[in-house]
Write an enzyme that holds these catalytic residues in place. Structure first.
Site, PDB file in Angstrom:
ATOM      1  N   GLU A 159      20.060 -81.818  55.252  1.00  0.00           N
ATOM      2  CA  GLU A 159      21.037 -81.693  56.355  1.00  0.00           C
ATOM      3  C   GLU A 159      21.733 -83.017  56.703  1.00  0.00           C
ATOM      4  OE1 GLU A 159      19.089 -79.726  59.627  1.00  0.00           O
ATOM      5  OE2 GLU A 159      18.246 -78.176  58.335  1.00  0.00           O
TER       6      GLU A 159
ATOM      7  N   GLU B 239      15.711 -71.033  52.463  1.00  0.00           N
ATOM      8  CA  GLU B 239      15.063 -70.769  53.766  1.00  0.00           C
ATOM      9  C   GLU B 239      15.555 -69.445  54.349  1.00  0.00           C
ATOM     10  OE1 GLU B 239      15.545 -74.092  56.420  1.00  0.00           O
ATOM     11  OE2 GLU B 239      15.301 -75.581  54.834  1.00  0.00           O
TER      12      GLU B 239
END
Ligand code: G3I
Length: 453
Positions: A260, A366
């Protein structure tokens, strides 16, 4: 002195012989207090779609028993983990079974480490209630890529263990292989929990996807407040990365090295302490250190909203395009925290193509699918469960259709709905995963299976 007559001598001789043989016989006459025998009776009960109970009679002196379950009475098609499964009591629950399937069970006794013969075999057939969800194991049906699960150390036993072994061949630590856990204070590594997950995967022949070496949201406070020079900061990060990656050489297949790194909205590099202290090429430096530590481990970049935000995805791809020519990246992770009603199948496929066109591995890393994004539900309705099933199916269909060379793994972010991070993150109830709070398979699991057809 008394004179012993011949009859007296005979009586004495007979008595002596009687004592002699009876002593010898004594060892044969009294049965061993702990005869090594199997339980005399084994019974199956409480049969449901996916489980049943097995109980057996106790054996005097037993220190334990071993239970074995198979799909055939010659016990060749064994049902993990019920293979010589040690049980100190006289019963077990056998779970995560296929519907409408006959299972065979036998028990043996353990006394002083010795094992008895097997008990008689008993069998039972799970129910196949009309409309019951199919329970085929995901890893058995997904033949061209790994099926992953996010796990926690506290959940590597019991029913979790049984389902992990049955359904998945790749594990990601949901939070226990992040810097704040593995490197809690400067110079003080703590790999206890990371080791537990890696050891469990090793014992069960599962891949481990390392997640995540560098992440702004799991950075220990001592790193955030690092008081040394920038060079000392960089040296510390290099040491952390090389120490960690080296520890798991040959055990961890791949790492999310930086997670991220792209800001939402503007597509800029997130202003993390790593950017501030190491400069705009910090991602490249971290990937370089991983390569130096383990040339064989696969390096991934991982981020969220990679489908729903073209700006964010293109910014991440720009970073990746700098790394490809230097062989400093192998794969890209789309986290896939999505909803039952979006993004669309075509949006997912188009975004995936941006990665596979670069000949990178693609990891849907995820996956969870919110059923209640508008917080207007208090229970998962049949209608919404079917819509969620359809979205799982679409995601898996897209992944299953990417070029073989880009296939890596599709990882679901948690087992049971009630344990999803989404409950706390959004602060309201949701049912995003494939198992409900009681470990029952949901329609979303069926959607995953349908996506593989
Ligand atoms: O298990 C302990 C519990 O024993 C303890 O009582 C409790 C209070 O301290 O903490 C529990 O551990 C928490 C764990 O979630 C399990 O609930 C950790 O403190 C908490 O930090 C951890 O949060 C994780 C989060 O990343 C931060 O690491 C979430 O589980 C996990 O789902 C989330 O995952 C991230 C991905 O890594 C990156 N992508 C986004 C995703 C969601 O935020």
């Amino acid at each position: 002195m008394t004179i012993q007559t011949s009859s007296t001598r005979l009586v004495f001789l007979f008595s002596f012989l009687l004592v002699l043989f009876s002593c010898g016989d004594k060892e044969k006459i009294e049965p061993n207090t702990s005869d090594l025998i199997p339980p005399s009776s084994v019974a199956i009960s409480n049969i449901s779609d996916n489980a049943f109970r097995v109980d057996w009679t106790s054996v005097s002196g037993a220190e334990g028993y071993e239970a074995t379950v198979a799909r055939d009475d010659s016990f060749t098609d064994l049902v993990q983990p019920y293979v010589d499964l040690r049980e100190n009591g006289t019963g077990i629950n056998v779970i995560s079974l296929d519907t409408s399937t006959t299972y065979y069970v036998r028990i043996r006794t353990i006394i002083d480490g010795e094992k008895s013969a097997f008990s008689t075999t008993v069998n039972g057939t799970t129910l196949g209630a009309a409309g019951a969800e199919p329970t085929n194991a995901l890893k058995d049906e997904a033949t061209t890529f790994a099926v992953g699960m996010a796990v926690r150390v506290n959940n590597l036993s019991g029913q979790y263990d049984a389902i992990y072994k049955r359904e998945f061949n790749s594990l990601t630590a949901e939070y226990e292989m992040k810097m704040n856990i593995m490197y809690p204070s400067q110079g003080n590594y703590d790999f206890t929990r990371a080791d537990a997950i890696v050891d469990y995967a090793q014992e069960n022949g599962m891949h481990v996807h390392g997640h995540a070496l560098i992440w702004h949201a799991a950075t220990p406070s001592w790193v955030e407040n690092f008081s040394g020079t920038d060079q000392e900061f960089e040296d510390m990060v290099e040491d952390y990365i090389k120490t960690t990656v080296t520890r798991y050489i040959g055990k961890v297949r791949s790492w999310d090295v930086v997670n991220e790194a792209i800001e939402d909205g503007n597509g800029q590099l997130r202003n993390s302490v790593f950017l501030q202290r190491m400069g705009t090429d910090y991602i490249k430096k971290c990937h370089q250190w991983v390569r130096e530590a383990d040339p064989n481990v696969l390096i991934f970049y991982n981020d969220y909203n990679m489908v729903s935000s073209n700006t964010k995805r293109n910014a991440a791809l720009a970073v990746v395009d700098q790394l490809i020519p230097e062989d400093l990246i192998d794969g890209f992770g789309f986290q896939m925290h999505i909803s039952y009603n979006g993004p669309s199948k075509s949006q997912i496929a188009n975004a995936a193509k941006d990665v596979t066109d670069r000949n990178l591995l693609l990891h849907f890393s995820e996956l969870d699918v919110r059923a209640n994004p508008d917080n207007n539900m208090t229970m998962l309705t049949e209608t919404r469960a079917i819509e969620q099933q359809q979205k799982y199916k679409e995601v898996v269909e897209v992944y299953n259709a990417i070029p073989t060379d880009s296939k890596f793994a599709l990882t679901v972010w948690g087992l049971k709905d009630n344990e999803s991070w989404l409950q706390n993150f959004w602060g309201h109830i949701d049912w995003p995963l494939m198992y409900d709070d009681q470990f029952n398979i949901k329609k979303s699991h069926t959607g995953f299976l349908e996506g593989l057809q």
